[in-house]
Design a protein around this motif. Structure first.
Motif, PDB file in Angstrom:
ATOM      1  N   CYS A  75       0.796  -1.256  -0.090  1.00 47.03           N
ATOM      2  CA  CYS A  75      -0.001   0.013  -0.157  1.00 47.03           C
ATOM      3  C   CYS A  75       0.773   1.226  -0.089  1.00 47.03           C
ATOM      4  O   CYS A  75       0.395   2.181  -0.748  1.00 47.03           O
ATOM      5  CB  CYS A  75      -0.949  -0.064   1.181  1.00 47.03           C
ATOM      6  N   ARG A  76       1.944   1.296   0.657  1.00 50.24           N
ATOM      7  CA  ARG A  76       2.972   2.399   0.659  1.00 50.24           C
ATOM      8  C   ARG A  76       3.339   3.033  -0.682  1.00 50.24           C
ATOM      9  O   ARG A  76       3.762   4.034  -0.847  1.00 50.24           O
ATOM     10  CB  ARG A  76       3.922   2.333   1.698  1.00 50.24           C
ATOM     11  N   LEU A  77       3.225   2.003  -1.708  1.00 51.57           N
ATOM     12  CA  LEU A  77       3.788   2.291  -2.887  1.00 51.57           C
ATOM     13  C   LEU A  77       2.998   2.568  -3.980  1.00 51.57           C
ATOM     14  O   LEU A  77       3.150   2.535  -5.032  1.00 51.57           O
ATOM     15  CB  LEU A  77       4.719   1.153  -3.213  1.00 51.57           C
ATOM     16  N   GLU A  78       1.576   2.644  -3.508  1.00 51.25           N
ATOM     17  CA  GLU A  78       0.472   2.732  -4.519  1.00 51.25           C
ATOM     18  C   GLU A  78       0.428   4.248  -5.207  1.00 51.25           C
ATOM     19  O   GLU A  78       1.011   5.001  -4.506  1.00 51.25           O
ATOM     20  CB  GLU A  78      -0.666   2.605  -3.743  1.00 51.25           C
ATOM     21  N   PRO A  79      -0.160   4.363  -6.495  1.00 47.99           N
ATOM     22  CA  PRO A  79      -0.886   3.266  -7.069  1.00 47.99           C
ATOM     23  C   PRO A  79       0.192   2.474  -7.811  1.00 47.99           C
ATOM     24  O   PRO A  79       1.367   3.007  -8.080  1.00 47.99           O
ATOM     25  CB  PRO A  79      -1.273   4.134  -8.466  1.00 47.99           C
ATOM     26  N   ILE A  80      -0.010   1.212  -7.894  1.00 50.18           N
ATOM     27  CA  ILE A  80       0.818   0.051  -8.397  1.00 50.18           C
ATOM     28  C   ILE A  80       0.402  -0.466  -9.750  1.00 50.18           C
ATOM     29  O   ILE A  80      -1.004  -0.710  -9.969  1.00 50.18           O
ATOM     30  CB  ILE A  80       0.955  -1.029  -7.392  1.00 50.18           C
ATOM     31  N   VAL A  81       1.247  -0.466 -10.607  1.00 48.59           N
ATOM     32  CA  VAL A  81       0.687  -1.128 -12.101  1.00 48.59           C
ATOM     33  C   VAL A  81       1.831  -2.398 -12.141  1.00 48.59           C
ATOM     34  O   VAL A  81       3.056  -2.199 -12.124  1.00 48.59           O
ATOM     35  CB  VAL A  81       0.750  -0.067 -13.076  1.00 48.59           C
ATOM     36  N   GLU A  82       1.321  -3.354 -12.724  1.00 48.56           N
ATOM     37  CA  GLU A  82       2.098  -4.641 -13.217  1.00 48.56           C
ATOM     38  C   GLU A  82       1.813  -4.756 -14.796  1.00 48.56           C
ATOM     39  O   GLU A  82       0.905  -4.637 -15.258  1.00 48.56           O
ATOM     40  CB  GLU A  82       1.600  -5.793 -12.382  1.00 48.56           C
ATOM     41  N   VAL A  83       2.954  -4.903 -15.522  1.00 45.78           N
ATOM     42  CA  VAL A  83       2.952  -5.372 -16.915  1.00 45.78           C
ATOM     43  C   VAL A  83       3.541  -6.600 -17.187  1.00 45.78           C
ATOM     44  O   VAL A  83       4.424  -7.242 -16.770  1.00 45.78           O
ATOM     45  CB  VAL A  83       3.987  -4.184 -17.595  1.00 45.78           C
ATOM     46  N   TYR A  84       2.522  -7.505 -17.870  1.00 47.45           N
ATOM     47  CA  TYR A  84       2.778  -8.794 -18.166  1.00 47.45           C
ATOM     48  C   TYR A  84       2.802  -8.984 -19.935  1.00 47.45           C
ATOM     49  O   TYR A  84       1.798  -8.478 -20.529  1.00 47.45           O
ATOM     50  CB  TYR A  84       1.502  -9.807 -17.817  1.00 47.45           C
ATOM     51  N   ALA A  85       4.294  -9.216 -20.194  1.00 45.97           N
ATOM     52  CA  ALA A  85       4.276  -9.323 -21.405  1.00 45.97           C
ATOM     53  C   ALA A  85       4.627 -10.923 -21.949  1.00 45.97           C
ATOM     54  O   ALA A  85       5.481 -11.259 -20.989  1.00 45.97           O
ATOM     55  CB  ALA A  85       5.419  -8.208 -21.902  1.00 45.97           C
ATOM     56  N   PRO A  86       3.888 -11.398 -22.854  1.00 39.55           N
ATOM     57  CA  PRO A  86       4.434 -12.662 -23.256  1.00 39.55           C
ATOM     58  C   PRO A  86       5.797 -13.106 -23.409  1.00 39.55           C
ATOM     59  O   PRO A  86       6.684 -12.419 -23.987  1.00 39.55           O
ATOM     60  CB  PRO A  86       3.815 -13.187 -24.739  1.00 39.55           C
ATOM     61  N   GLY A  87       6.267 -14.024 -22.602  1.00 43.40           N
ATOM     62  CA  GLY A  87       7.543 -14.662 -22.273  1.00 43.40           C
ATOM     63  C   GLY A  87       8.626 -13.730 -21.921  1.00 43.40           C
ATOM     64  O   GLY A  87       9.878 -14.013 -21.762  1.00 43.40           O
ATOM     65  N   LYS A  88       8.223 -12.808 -21.087  1.00 40.66           N
ATOM     66  CA  LYS A  88       9.010 -11.798 -20.290  1.00 40.66           C
ATOM     67  C   LYS A  88       8.569 -11.827 -18.845  1.00 40.66           C
ATOM     68  O   LYS A  88       7.409 -12.189 -18.578  1.00 40.66           O
ATOM     69  CB  LYS A  88       8.866 -10.520 -20.869  1.00 40.66           C
ATOM     70  N   GLU A  89       9.294 -11.404 -17.919  1.00 37.37           N
ATOM     71  CA  GLU A  89       9.268 -11.448 -16.391  1.00 37.37           C
ATOM     72  C   GLU A  89       8.334 -10.168 -16.163  1.00 37.37           C
ATOM     73  O   GLU A  89       8.293  -9.235 -16.872  1.00 37.37           O
ATOM     74  CB  GLU A  89      10.278 -10.950 -15.731  1.00 37.37           C
ATOM     75  N   LYS A  90       7.251 -10.358 -15.216  1.00 36.94           N
ATOM     76  CA  LYS A  90       6.241  -9.381 -14.871  1.00 36.94           C
ATOM     77  C   LYS A  90       7.136  -8.252 -14.421  1.00 36.94           C
ATOM     78  O   LYS A  90       8.459  -8.148 -13.549  1.00 36.94           O
ATOM     79  CB  LYS A  90       5.543  -9.622 -13.863  1.00 36.94           C
ATOM     80  N   VAL A  91       6.685  -6.748 -14.790  1.00 35.17           N
ATOM     81  CA  VAL A  91       7.269  -5.690 -14.227  1.00 35.17           C
ATOM     82  C   VAL A  91       6.405  -4.890 -13.554  1.00 35.17           C
ATOM     83  O   VAL A  91       5.333  -4.714 -13.719  1.00 35.17           O
ATOM     84  CB  VAL A  91       7.739  -4.660 -15.396  1.00 35.17           C
TER      85      VAL A  91
END
Length: 125
Positions: A75-91
Motif C-alpha cells: 500500500c505504501r507504494l500505490e498506485p501500483i501497476v504490473e505489466v505482463y508481456a508474453p515470454g517476459k518477467e512481470k514488471v
C-alpha cells in the motif's frame, strides 16, 4: 438515451469494452494491470487507469489489455501497476501517475524498454 432492456445494456457494455480494450479472455498480448483496491484508489489509481486506457486507445494497441485488480499488497507504494508481456518477467511499477503511465506506454509497451526508474526495484533502493 434511456436503456430499455438488459439486452440493450449488454450491447452497450460490449461496445464500450471493445473500444477501450478491457477484455480479460486474451492471453496473446501484453496486460497492464492496475491495483484498484481502496488503497490504490485513495493514492490516485483511477486517473492512472484512465491514462493507460487513453494511451492504449490513442495508439490503437490492439494487442494490449488494460485491467484492474484488487490490492497488490504494498500500500505504501500505490498506485501500483504490473505489466505482463508474453515470454517476459512481470514488471511492477510503483507510485504511478498519469504522466508516468504515458511514458510507460511509449517506452515499455511500444518500444520494449522497461522504465527502470519507476519500478519497485528502483523504489526500494
Amino acid at each position: 438515451m434511456a436503456v430499455k432492456s438488459l439486452a440493450e445494456l449488454e450491447a452497450i457494455k460490449n461496445k464500450v469494452m471493445n473500444e477501450v480494450n478491457l477484455r480479460t479472455e486474451r492471453e496473446d498480448g501484453t496486460r497492464i494491470v492496475v491495483g484498484m483496491a481502496t488503497c490504490g484508489i485513495a493514492a490516485g489509481a483511477r486517473p492512472v487507469m484512465a491514462a493507460f486506457v487513453e494511451e492504449v486507445a490513442k495508439r490503437q494497441l490492439n494487442n494490449v489489455i488494460v485491467q484492474q485488480t484488487g490490492c497488490i499488497g504494498i500500500c505504501r507504494l500505490e498506485p501500483i501497476v504490473e505489466v505482463y508481456a508474453p515470454g517476459k518477467e512481470k514488471v511492477t511499477y510503483v507510485k504511478m501517475t498519469p504522466d508516468k503511465a504515458a511514458r510507460i506506454v511509449a517506452e515499455h509497451i511500444v518500444n520494449g524498454q522497461v522504465v527502470n526508474e519507476f519500478t519497485i526495484g528502483a523504489s526500494e533502493k
